[in-house]
Write a protein that holds these residues in place. Structure first.
Motif, PDB file in Angstrom:
ATOM      1  N   PRO A   1      12.563   3.129  -5.761  1.00 42.27           N
ATOM      2  CA  PRO A   1      11.214   2.591  -5.577  1.00 42.27           C
ATOM      3  C   PRO A   1      10.502   2.360  -6.907  1.00 42.27           C
ATOM      4  CG  PRO A   1      11.177   4.950  -5.195  1.00 42.27           C
ATOM      5  CD  PRO A   1      12.615   4.573  -5.465  1.00 42.27           C
ATOM      6  N   PHE A   2       9.462   1.551  -6.830  1.00 39.78           N
ATOM      7  CA  PHE A   2       8.670   1.237  -7.999  1.00 39.78           C
ATOM      8  C   PHE A   2       7.298   1.894  -7.841  1.00 39.78           C
ATOM      9  CE2 PHE A   2      11.566  -2.344  -7.174  1.00 39.78           C
ATOM     10  CZ  PHE A   2      12.455  -2.056  -8.193  1.00 39.78           C
ATOM     11  N   ALA A   3       6.849   2.553  -8.869  1.00 37.48           N
ATOM     12  CA  ALA A   3       5.699   3.460  -8.783  1.00 37.48           C
ATOM     13  C   ALA A   3       4.368   2.777  -8.504  1.00 37.48           C
ATOM     14  CB  ALA A   3       5.595   4.277 -10.068  1.00 37.48           C
ATOM     15  N   GLU A   4       4.079   1.659  -9.112  1.00 36.42           N
ATOM     16  CA  GLU A   4       2.749   1.063  -9.049  1.00 36.42           C
ATOM     17  C   GLU A   4       2.629   0.115  -7.867  1.00 36.42           C
ATOM     18  OE1 GLU A   4      -0.873   0.937  -9.596  1.00 36.42           O
ATOM     19  OE2 GLU A   4       0.141   1.990 -11.220  1.00 36.42           O
ATOM     20  N   THR A   5       2.055   0.573  -6.740  1.00 35.86           N
ATOM     21  CA  THR A   5       1.992  -0.258  -5.532  1.00 35.86           C
ATOM     22  C   THR A   5       1.137  -1.502  -5.702  1.00 35.86           C
ATOM     23  OG1 THR A   5       0.184   1.040  -4.598  1.00 35.86           O
ATOM     24  CG2 THR A   5       2.422   1.644  -3.947  1.00 35.86           C
TER      25      THR A   5
ATOM     26  N   THR B   1       0.860  -1.183   0.000  1.00 33.05           N
ATOM     27  CA  THR B   1       0.000   0.000   0.000  1.00 33.05           C
ATOM     28  C   THR B   1       0.898   1.236   0.000  1.00 33.05           C
ATOM     29  OG1 THR B   1      -0.036   0.174   2.403  1.00 33.05           O
ATOM     30  CG2 THR B   1      -1.748  -1.218   1.382  1.00 33.05           C
ATOM     31  N   LYS B   2       0.296   2.382  -0.131  1.00 32.29           N
ATOM     32  CA  LYS B   2       1.074   3.624  -0.037  1.00 32.29           C
ATOM     33  C   LYS B   2       1.776   3.701   1.320  1.00 32.29           C
ATOM     34  CE  LYS B   2      -1.635   6.270  -3.323  1.00 32.29           C
ATOM     35  NZ  LYS B   2      -2.523   7.396  -3.568  1.00 32.29           N
ATOM     36  N   ASP B   3       1.091   3.268   2.386  1.00 34.59           N
ATOM     37  CA  ASP B   3       1.698   3.290   3.723  1.00 34.59           C
ATOM     38  C   ASP B   3       2.899   2.351   3.813  1.00 34.59           C
ATOM     39  OD1 ASP B   3       0.010   5.190   4.902  1.00 34.59           O
ATOM     40  OD2 ASP B   3      -1.456   3.673   5.500  1.00 34.59           O
ATOM     41  N   SER B   4       2.744   1.116   3.328  1.00 31.61           N
ATOM     42  CA  SER B   4       3.867   0.169   3.426  1.00 31.61           C
ATOM     43  C   SER B   4       5.048   0.637   2.585  1.00 31.61           C
ATOM     44  CB  SER B   4       3.441  -1.254   3.036  1.00 31.61           C
ATOM     45  OG  SER B   4       3.091  -1.345   1.669  1.00 31.61           O
ATOM     46  N   GLU B   5       4.771   1.240   1.439  1.00 31.51           N
ATOM     47  CA  GLU B   5       5.839   1.756   0.585  1.00 31.51           C
ATOM     48  C   GLU B   5       6.510   2.985   1.193  1.00 31.51           C
ATOM     49  OE1 GLU B   5       7.392   0.848  -2.713  1.00 31.51           O
ATOM     50  OE2 GLU B   5       6.876  -0.828  -1.412  1.00 31.51           O
ATOM     51  N   ALA B   6       5.774   3.708   2.039  1.00 30.65           N
ATOM     52  CA  ALA B   6       6.340   4.879   2.709  1.00 30.65           C
ATOM     53  C   ALA B   6       7.104   4.480   3.968  1.00 30.65           C
ATOM     54  CB  ALA B   6       5.236   5.875   3.051  1.00 30.65           C
ATOM     55  N   GLY B   7       7.096   3.183   4.285  1.00 33.53           N
ATOM     56  CA  GLY B   7       7.823   2.711   5.467  1.00 33.53           C
ATOM     57  C   GLY B   7       7.063   2.885   6.763  1.00 33.53           C
ATOM     58  N   VAL B   8       5.749   3.151   6.680  1.00 37.48           N
ATOM     59  CA  VAL B   8       4.933   3.290   7.882  1.00 37.48           C
ATOM     60  C   VAL B   8       4.797   1.918   8.535  1.00 37.48           C
ATOM     61  CG1 VAL B   8       2.657   3.937   8.787  1.00 37.48           C
ATOM     62  CG2 VAL B   8       3.670   5.241   6.886  1.00 37.48           C
ATOM     63  N   MET B   9       5.186   1.835   9.793  1.00 40.18           N
ATOM     64  CA  MET B   9       5.129   0.556  10.496  1.00 40.18           C
ATOM     65  C   MET B   9       3.709   0.291  10.984  1.00 40.18           C
ATOM     66  SD  MET B   9       8.125  -0.512  10.106  1.00 40.18           S
ATOM     67  CE  MET B   9       8.436  -1.844  11.218  1.00 40.18           C
ATOM     68  N   PRO B  10       3.292  -0.972  10.994  1.00 42.14           N
ATOM     69  CA  PRO B  10       1.934  -1.303  11.451  1.00 42.14           C
ATOM     70  C   PRO B  10       1.782  -0.991  12.941  1.00 42.14           C
ATOM     71  CG  PRO B  10       3.097  -3.263  10.651  1.00 42.14           C
ATOM     72  CD  PRO B  10       4.036  -2.132  10.561  1.00 42.14           C
ATOM     73  N   PRO B  11       0.571  -0.616  13.350  1.00 39.17           N
ATOM     74  CA  PRO B  11       0.335  -0.352  14.770  1.00 39.17           C
ATOM     75  C   PRO B  11       0.359  -1.650  15.583  1.00 39.17           C
ATOM     76  CG  PRO B  11      -1.716  -0.196  13.542  1.00 39.17           C
ATOM     77  CD  PRO B  11      -0.615  -0.392  12.539  1.00 39.17           C
ATOM     78  N   GLU B  12       0.508  -1.507  16.879  1.00 36.53           N
ATOM     79  CA  GLU B  12       0.609  -2.648  17.793  1.00 36.53           C
ATOM     80  C   GLU B  12      -0.584  -3.594  17.665  1.00 36.53           C
ATOM     81  OE1 GLU B  12       2.034  -5.295  20.571  1.00 36.53           O
ATOM     82  OE2 GLU B  12       3.115  -3.636  19.638  1.00 36.53           O
ATOM     83  N   ASN B  13      -1.788  -3.062  17.513  1.00 34.68           N
ATOM     84  CA  ASN B  13      -2.958  -3.945  17.437  1.00 34.68           C
ATOM     85  C   ASN B  13      -2.933  -4.829  16.188  1.00 34.68           C
ATOM     86  OD1 ASN B  13      -3.536  -1.608  15.839  1.00 34.68           O
ATOM     87  ND2 ASN B  13      -5.717  -2.080  15.917  1.00 34.68           N
ATOM     88  N   LEU B  14      -2.439  -4.318  15.061  1.00 34.12           N
ATOM     89  CA  LEU B  14      -2.335  -5.126  13.847  1.00 34.12           C
ATOM     90  C   LEU B  14      -1.236  -6.176  14.007  1.00 34.12           C
ATOM     91  CD1 LEU B  14      -3.084  -5.920  11.006  1.00 34.12           C
ATOM     92  CD2 LEU B  14      -1.721  -3.991  10.158  1.00 34.12           C
TER      93      LEU B  14
END
Length: 146
Positions: free
Chosen positions: A68-72, A10-23
């Motif tokens: 990076p690769f454009a198409e997530t 996703t855009k979040d995973s490609e941006a390096g956003v780490m999953p929250p504790e509950n996930l």
């Protein structure tokens, strides 16, 4: 039968956003259940494509394309590898896979069956692969060790 559960980027995973504790807790619980059932072979998340590369082939020539690769929608953010007795058993377990998005939005995972050596015609190359014992016919971890 081995199956790979593919979590799409996703855009979040490609941006390096780490999953929250509950996930992370949901994923841990799901993977613990797989392990207790003797089905879990492996699973991991992948770093963003900005840290990766692709090898492009043109005949015998190879070139490196840095991320990076454009198409997530074409990228993988993680995977889980399971061993099931049947397609139906694998489907039953994958229906229980937690929603992998950070905010629980609509998404999809993909499930693909892996080839086994028995799927190929016998031959010298298949025997060489069997001797390597690295990519085919792995046995699940011992469930009693959990």
């Amino acid at each position: 039968m081995r199956f790979m559960i593919i979590v799409k980027a996703t855009k979040d995973s490609e941006a390096g956003v780490m999953p929250p504790e509950n996930l992370l807790a949901e994923m841990a619980s799901y993977h613990e259940e797989l392990q207790k059932a003797g089905m879990l072979l492996e699973g991991s998340g992948l770093q963003p494509s900005a840290k990766g590369w692709r090898i492009r082939y043109s005949g015998d020539k190879r070139s490196v394309v840095d991320g990076p690769f454009a198409e997530t929608k074409e990228l993988i953010a993680g995977y889980t590898l399971i061993q099931a007795k049947s397609r139906e058993e694998a489907m039953e377990w994958t229906r229980r896979f937690p929603n992998p998005t950070i905010d629980g939005v609509e998404c999809e995972i993909e499930v693909r069956q892996l080839f086994e050596l028995e799927d190929f015609a016998p031959g010298e190359a298949i025997e060489r692969l069997r001797e390597l014992d690295v990519c085919f016919e792995k046995q699940p971890p011992d469930a009693s060790a959990v």
